[in-house]
Enzyme design. Structure first.
Site, short mmCIF file in Angstrom:
data_model
loop_
_atom_site.label_atom_id
_atom_site.label_comp_id
_atom_site.label_asym_id
_atom_site.label_seq_id
_atom_site.Cartn_x
_atom_site.Cartn_y
_atom_site.Cartn_z
N GLU A 170 0.86 -1.18 0.00
CA GLU A 170 0.00 0.00 0.00
C GLU A 170 0.90 1.23 0.00
O GLU A 170 1.45 1.62 1.03
CB GLU A 170 -0.90 -0.01 1.24
CG GLU A 170 -1.79 1.22 1.38
CD GLU A 170 -2.51 1.28 2.71
OE1 GLU A 170 -2.74 2.41 3.20
OE2 GLU A 170 -2.83 0.22 3.28
N LYS A 199 -11.46 -1.70 6.16
CA LYS A 199 -10.30 -1.39 6.99
C LYS A 199 -10.78 -0.98 8.38
O LYS A 199 -11.47 0.03 8.53
CB LYS A 199 -9.50 -0.26 6.33
CG LYS A 199 -8.35 0.29 7.16
CD LYS A 199 -7.66 1.41 6.37
CE LYS A 199 -6.63 2.14 7.19
NZ LYS A 199 -5.96 3.21 6.41
#
Length: 217
Positions: free
Chosen positions: A43, A134
């Site tokens: 990420e 998330k």
């Protein structure tokens, strides 16, 4: 890579390296160090300089490795999401849910992973196509949050980020998460440009993941 394949790649990696950096080069080398240590979901956060350029270059470097999946993090709005997707990002991670970003990601068939803290936020995100949520910040929510959410929503895929480390990752997986996001605990040595230490820590995460999954089997 199709949307479902990307999600499978993230789940297979088990650990998503949250990569930041004081310079473009530092962030790039941090990402490479993680991949060398078998953490293959990256990420690349937009708090790092030239994040879009790093995404493009990493995509090109690892295009022959089907297990490596490069995404973008700290995506706050639809404009940044579009930049990331056009740069080659295979998934988009946000600290909070944004409807316009969710719709754009659906249009491009790119997994959108928004940060959520409540059942209402999670239901809304899922309604707009988010297949992985998330849990952020993980240090505040804790593993009990996962158990609580999965009671009414057993089908939800949760990825905690923030406060997740090598020592507590087993507790998160025991709670039923699909993957974890690891930031400073994994990549902290990159601040001193010690990328060998990052690779070593990534290997430790990978070995711990293998141990956890063997226990689960």
């Amino acid at each position: 890579m199709q949307k479902s394949e990307t999600i499978q790649a993230i789940a297979k990696s088990g650990v998503v390296a949250v990569v930041r950096g004081d310079s473009k080069k530092q962030a790039y080398q941090t990402a490479k160090a993680c991949v060398m240590g078998d953490i293959k979901a990256i990420e690349m956060t937009f708090t790092a300089p030239a994040a879009d350029q790093n995404i493009t270059e990493l995509q090109q470097e690892y295009q022959a490795d089907a297990d490596v999946v490069i995404g973008a993090g700290t995506v706050l709005d639809v404009t940044t999401a579009r930049i990331a997707i056009l740069a080659g990002a295979k998934f988009i991670v946000s600290p909070a849910f944004d409807q316009a970003t969710a719709l754009l990601c659906n249009e491009y068939q790119i997994p959108y992973i928004p940060g959520c803290m409540t059942l209402t936020e999670i239901q809304t995100a899922m309604k707009y196509g988010a297949e992985v949520i998330k849990a952020f910040p993980g240090s505040v929510l804790g593993t009990k949050f996962v158990h609580a959410i999965k009671a009414p929503l057993p089908q939800v895929n949760i990825m905690p980020t923030g406060g997740v480390n090598l020592e507590n990752m087993k507790d998160w997986f025991a709670a039923g998460v699909v993957a974890i996001g690891a930031g400073s605990d994994l990549t902290g040595a990159a601040k001193n440009n010690d990328f060998a230490a990052v690779t070593k820590k990534a290997q430790a995460y990978h070995q711990e993941l293998l141990r956890i999954r063997k226990i689960e089997e």
